[in-house]
Design a protein around this motif. Structure first.
Motif, PDB file in Angstrom:
ATOM      1  N   ALA A 104      18.524  16.500   2.530  1.00  0.00           N
ATOM      2  CA  ALA A 104      17.780  16.806   1.313  1.00  0.00           C
ATOM      3  C   ALA A 104      16.522  17.620   1.601  1.00  0.00           C
ATOM      4  CB  ALA A 104      17.405  15.521   0.590  1.00  0.00           C
ATOM      5  N   LEU A 105      16.175  18.482   0.651  1.00  0.00           N
ATOM      6  CA  LEU A 105      14.875  19.149   0.672  1.00  0.00           C
ATOM      7  C   LEU A 105      13.904  18.268  -0.097  1.00  0.00           C
ATOM      8  CD1 LEU A 105      16.880  21.600   1.228  1.00  0.00           C
ATOM      9  CD2 LEU A 105      15.068  23.036   0.283  1.00  0.00           C
ATOM     10  N   THR A 106      12.831  17.854   0.555  1.00  0.00           N
ATOM     11  CA  THR A 106      11.865  16.949  -0.069  1.00  0.00           C
ATOM     12  C   THR A 106      10.466  17.540  -0.169  1.00  0.00           C
ATOM     13  OG1 THR A 106      11.416  15.929   2.082  1.00  0.00           O
ATOM     14  CG2 THR A 106      13.125  14.903   0.715  1.00  0.00           C
ATOM     15  N   GLU A 107      10.211  18.613   0.567  1.00  0.00           N
ATOM     16  CA  GLU A 107       8.875  19.215   0.526  1.00  0.00           C
ATOM     17  C   GLU A 107       8.627  19.799  -0.855  1.00  0.00           C
ATOM     18  OE1 GLU A 107       6.926  22.992   2.725  1.00  0.00           O
ATOM     19  OE2 GLU A 107       7.572  21.361   4.052  1.00  0.00           O
ATOM     20  N   PRO A 108       7.518  19.473  -1.493  1.00  0.00           N
ATOM     21  CA  PRO A 108       7.255  19.952  -2.855  1.00  0.00           C
ATOM     22  C   PRO A 108       7.327  21.476  -2.947  1.00  0.00           C
ATOM     23  CG  PRO A 108       5.682  18.255  -2.254  1.00  0.00           C
ATOM     24  CD  PRO A 108       6.441  18.582  -1.004  1.00  0.00           C
ATOM     25  N   GLU A 109       8.072  21.950  -3.963  1.00  0.00           N
ATOM     26  CA  GLU A 109       8.219  23.375  -4.249  1.00  0.00           C
ATOM     27  C   GLU A 109       8.671  24.160  -3.013  1.00  0.00           C
ATOM     28  OE1 GLU A 109       4.743  24.843  -6.238  1.00  0.00           O
ATOM     29  OE2 GLU A 109       5.177  23.678  -8.047  1.00  0.00           O
ATOM     30  N   GLY A 110       9.550  23.535  -2.247  1.00  0.00           N
ATOM     31  CA  GLY A 110      10.019  24.155  -1.012  1.00  0.00           C
ATOM     32  C   GLY A 110      11.276  24.981  -1.201  1.00  0.00           C
ATOM     33  N   ALA A 111      11.587  25.750  -0.177  1.00  0.00           N
ATOM     34  CA  ALA A 111      12.810  26.550  -0.143  1.00  0.00           C
ATOM     35  C   ALA A 111      13.232  26.726   1.300  1.00  0.00           C
ATOM     36  CB  ALA A 111      12.597  27.911  -0.802  1.00  0.00           C
ATOM     37  N   ARG A 112      14.540  26.919   1.511  1.00  0.00           N
ATOM     38  CA  ARG A 112      15.085  27.170   2.848  1.00  0.00           C
ATOM     39  C   ARG A 112      16.041  28.342   2.771  1.00  0.00           C
ATOM     40  NH1 ARG A 112      19.760  23.874   5.878  1.00  0.00           N
ATOM     41  NH2 ARG A 112      20.896  25.588   4.898  1.00  0.00           N
ATOM     42  N   PHE A 113      15.845  29.334   3.649  1.00  0.00           N
ATOM     43  CA  PHE A 113      16.685  30.530   3.666  1.00  0.00           C
ATOM     44  C   PHE A 113      17.311  30.669   5.053  1.00  0.00           C
ATOM     45  CE2 PHE A 113      13.123  31.313   0.744  1.00  0.00           C
ATOM     46  CZ  PHE A 113      13.825  31.512  -0.436  1.00  0.00           C
ATOM     47  N   THR A 114      18.635  30.772   5.085  1.00  0.00           N
ATOM     48  CA  THR A 114      19.349  30.872   6.354  1.00  0.00           C
ATOM     49  C   THR A 114      20.473  31.895   6.256  1.00  0.00           C
ATOM     50  OG1 THR A 114      20.819  29.053   5.688  1.00  0.00           O
ATOM     51  CG2 THR A 114      18.912  28.483   7.049  1.00  0.00           C
TER      52      THR A 114
END
Length: 311
Positions: free
Chosen positions: A222-232
């Protein structure tokens, strides 16, 4: 290649290896510069700048875009020399094919990215896991930004922990009661929290490459960091002779402008990964090279010229 290569040894022992910062900032800069054309930035997504554009990312897999990309720099990153060299090292061969390339964007709160532990062989291979032989393929996640624990790093279960698991079930949930109505034998009905206690998070800075086998248990987190994004960028390679492994047919895209833009800037070695005959192959004649130049305007065909071709 060295038989005592620690990276290759870790890959063969554990079924995965994580190389933090394997690509440098200069390797990523052009591709990262084009990301906004492909995906909303974290600020744009969470600020609902374009709700219509955001809509597809509400699905777990809605953030996946297939190769070739609108950005030729992002397309080229998938066959970057440092990635190809790493794959040659892990598979102990230079006779390779690239069989799948995707870019993937995930956003905190957009979807449930927390997956059960599973293997990827069902949609990468016609066969079943063979973890008692040298690896035939490798999947690589390339981090375009930093991926700390709160931004959904992949979790891997070392092969030394998993041991010899049967081909099915393929999904092992954390808790009891999971049922796959379509494929009843694919998911274990008894939870395996003990496996989750021993998983390893592949955290790393931008440029990290996390490489693993289709026999390796892993999962999205899960992504839990507030207002986060992950690009791969996710790119998969196989040994050329492992024809039972595959996901994409490159001819499906071979008549698009995106493909042409990729081809004309690629090296012969990079195109060889997609199935182009190598330099020196008898396929290359003045006639076929003339045709290739017509099909791909802007392509420099000189590297493939036969040595006895007239100037």
């Amino acid at each position: 290649m060295s038989a005592d290569d620690p990276v290759r040894s870790a890959f063969e022992r554990d079924g995965y290896v994580v190389l933090p910062g394997h690509l440098g900032a200069e390797d990523l800069s052009a591709a990262r510069g084009d990301l906004d054309d492909l995906f909303p930035s974290a600020a744009a997504f969470h600020g609902e700048v374009d709700p219509e554009r955001n809509a597809r990312f509400r699905d777990e897999f809605g953030g996946i875009v297939d190769f070739p990309f609108e950005s030729v720099h992002l397309s080229a990153l998938a066959v970057h020399p440092r990635i190809v060299e790493l794959v040659e090292r892990l598979l102990d061969t230079t006779d390779l094919r690239v069989y799948s390339i995707e870019a993937w964007a995930k956003y905190t709160g957009a979807a449930d990215y927390d997956q059960p532990l599973h293997r990827d062989y069902l949609n990468h291979s016609l066969l079943v896991p063979a973890d008692d032989r040298a690896p035939d393929q490798v999947e690589c996640f390339v981090y375009l930004d930093d991926v700390p624990s709160g931004l959904g790093p992949t979790a891997y279960l070392p092969q030394t922990v998993a041991g010899a698991m049967p081909a099915l079930p393929n999904w092992y949930p954390r808790t009891d009661g999971e049922i796959d109505e379509t494929h009843p034998t694919w998911a274990a009905t008894e939870g395996r929290p003990d496996l989750y206690d021993r998983e390893v998070l592949a955290v790393g800075p931008a440029g990290t490459v996390a490489s693993y086998r289709i026999e390796t248990f892993h999962r999205g987190t899960a992504l839990t960091e507030p207002e986060g994004a992950r690009f791969t960028v996710h790119v998969s390679y196989r040994r050329a002779e492992a024809e039972w492994i595959g996901r994409r047919g490159w001819t499906d895209q071979a008549n698009t402008e995106r493909w042409r833009r990729f081809v004309v800037q690629a090296t012969p070695r990079q195109l060889e990964l997609f199935g182009f005959p190598p330099v020196g192959h008898p396929y290359w004649t003045p006639r076929t090279l003339d045709g290739l130049a017509e099909r791909y305007p802007g392509l420099d065909t000189r590297p493939w010229q036969p040595p006895d071709a007239p100037d």
